[in-house]
Design a protein around this motif. Structure first.
Motif, PDB file in Angstrom:
ATOM      1  N   GLY A  82      -3.580   0.718  -0.932  1.00 18.08           N
ATOM      2  CA  GLY A  82      -2.924  -0.565  -1.127  1.00 18.08           C
ATOM      3  C   GLY A  82      -2.556  -1.199   0.198  1.00 18.08           C
ATOM      4  N   ASP A  83      -2.726  -2.527   0.298  1.00 18.53           N
ATOM      5  CA  ASP A  83      -2.440  -3.230   1.553  1.00 18.53           C
ATOM      6  C   ASP A  83      -0.966  -3.152   1.933  1.00 18.53           C
ATOM      7  N   SER A  90      -5.997  -4.179  -2.529  1.00 19.65           N
ATOM      8  CA  SER A  90      -6.255  -2.796  -2.144  1.00 19.65           C
ATOM      9  C   SER A  90      -7.731  -2.603  -1.829  1.00 19.65           C
ATOM     10  N   THR A  91      -8.024  -1.469  -1.223  1.00 15.61           N
ATOM     11  CA  THR A  91      -9.394  -1.059  -0.960  1.00 15.61           C
ATOM     12  C   THR A  91      -9.595   0.307  -1.603  1.00 15.61           C
ATOM     13  N   GLY A 243      -1.937   4.502  -3.810  1.00 12.37           N
ATOM     14  CA  GLY A 243      -0.650   4.026  -3.337  1.00 12.37           C
ATOM     15  C   GLY A 243      -0.823   3.057  -2.187  1.00 12.37           C
ATOM     16  N   ASP A 244       0.275   2.454  -1.751  1.00 13.81           N
ATOM     17  CA  ASP A 244       0.210   1.631  -0.550  1.00 13.81           C
ATOM     18  C   ASP A 244       0.098   2.556   0.656  1.00 13.81           C
ATOM     19  N   LEU A 248       1.034   6.562   1.063  1.00 14.02           N
ATOM     20  CA  LEU A 248      -0.072   7.512   1.174  1.00 14.02           C
ATOM     21  C   LEU A 248       0.084   8.385   2.409  1.00 14.02           C
ATOM     22  N   LYS A 249       0.560   7.824   3.499  1.00 16.43           N
ATOM     23  CA  LYS A 249       0.673   8.582   4.756  1.00 16.43           C
ATOM     24  C   LYS A 249       1.864   9.517   4.786  1.00 16.43           C
TER      25      LYS A 249
END
Length: 250
Positions: A82-83, A90-91, A243-244, A248-249
């Motif tokens: 997600g951006d 999102s990609t 997730g954004d 995610l990180k």
């Protein structure tokens, strides 16, 4: 389906009827009130790309919290980047595992919930749930593009979006892949059963894109859905990591 249990057909789905359609469609899809689709951030060709120093045994851009939730026997991961936490853009990247290394297969521009992402999803919050979820079942209005292979597929007119929705949304559910959030695996994607209760929402799907945010699902172009339906293999234990980027990180 040859891999076990047999393919569900439209005949089997008919027993569920319009009750399933009404319940599922209220949870995912329909006019979102998001007036436009402005792309921001990385392009599909950049999102999730691993650098020369990246660990090939890990999904790029995914931290320990979610990385450790990817099952050890999974060899296919659909990663949804997600951006932003409040963005509907999102990609989506498909990774496949060869040996111990993850390889980038394909990527597409997509959309998620109109209001972005959440770690505590509830019905009608217009946010997509952050997490790692298995992908077990598929279906839709159209015939299975990969008959005899791939995920169990339930074809039924009960998936059709209501015609009182705006026309761009009519084909949202031509193809659907159920995300196993608050649902019973091994059932059609529009089965209304909610093991964690109705307040936690449900019917979170990968489905066809209409050009803007969703109620909570992740939407993709038709060629992307066709590719995933032909490629995702139950024997490879596919999952979605979504997730954004910040979540995610983590």
């Amino acid at each position: 389906m040859a891999r076990g249990g047999g393919r569900r057909t439209a005949v089997a789905m008919a027993a569920l009827g319009s009750l399933l359609a009404g319940t599922a469609l209220s949870a995912c899809g329909g006019p979102s009130g998001n007036g436009g689709d402005s792309r921001a951030g990385e392009s599909p060709g950049e999102a999730g790309r691993s650098s020369a120093s990246a660990d090939p045994t890990r999904i790029p851009g995914v931290g320990d919290r979610l990385q450790t939730r990817i099952p050890g026997d999974s060899r296919q991961v659909v990663a949804v980047y997600g951006d932003g936490s409040d963005s509907a853009d999102s990609t989506v990247v498909l990774y496949t595992k060869q040996g111990s290394a993850w390889h980038r297969d394909r990527s597409w521009a997509g959309h998620n919930g109109t209001k972005g992402w959440t770690t505590d999803h509830h019905e009608n919050d217009k946010r997509s749930p952050v997490g790692v979820f298995t992908l077990s079942d598929a279906g839709g209005v159209l015939p299975d593009p990969a008959p005899g292979t791939g995920l169990p597929y339930s074809r039924s007119a009960s998936f059709a979006a209501p015609r009182w929705w705006a026309k761009p949304y009519w084909h949202d559910f031509d193809y659907v892949i159920a995300i196993d959030y608050n649902r019973v695996k091994g059932t059609p994607p529009n089965d209304p059963t909610r093991p964690e209760g109705a307040s936690k929402g449900g019917s979170i799907w990968l489905h066809m894109d209409h050009g803007s945010g969703t109620s909570a699902c992740v939407s993709l172009p038709k060629p992307a859905m066709e590719y995933l339906l032909r490629t995702l293999d139950p024997d490879q234990h596919p999952v979605v990591v979504m997730g954004d980027r910040a979540h995610l990180k983590a």
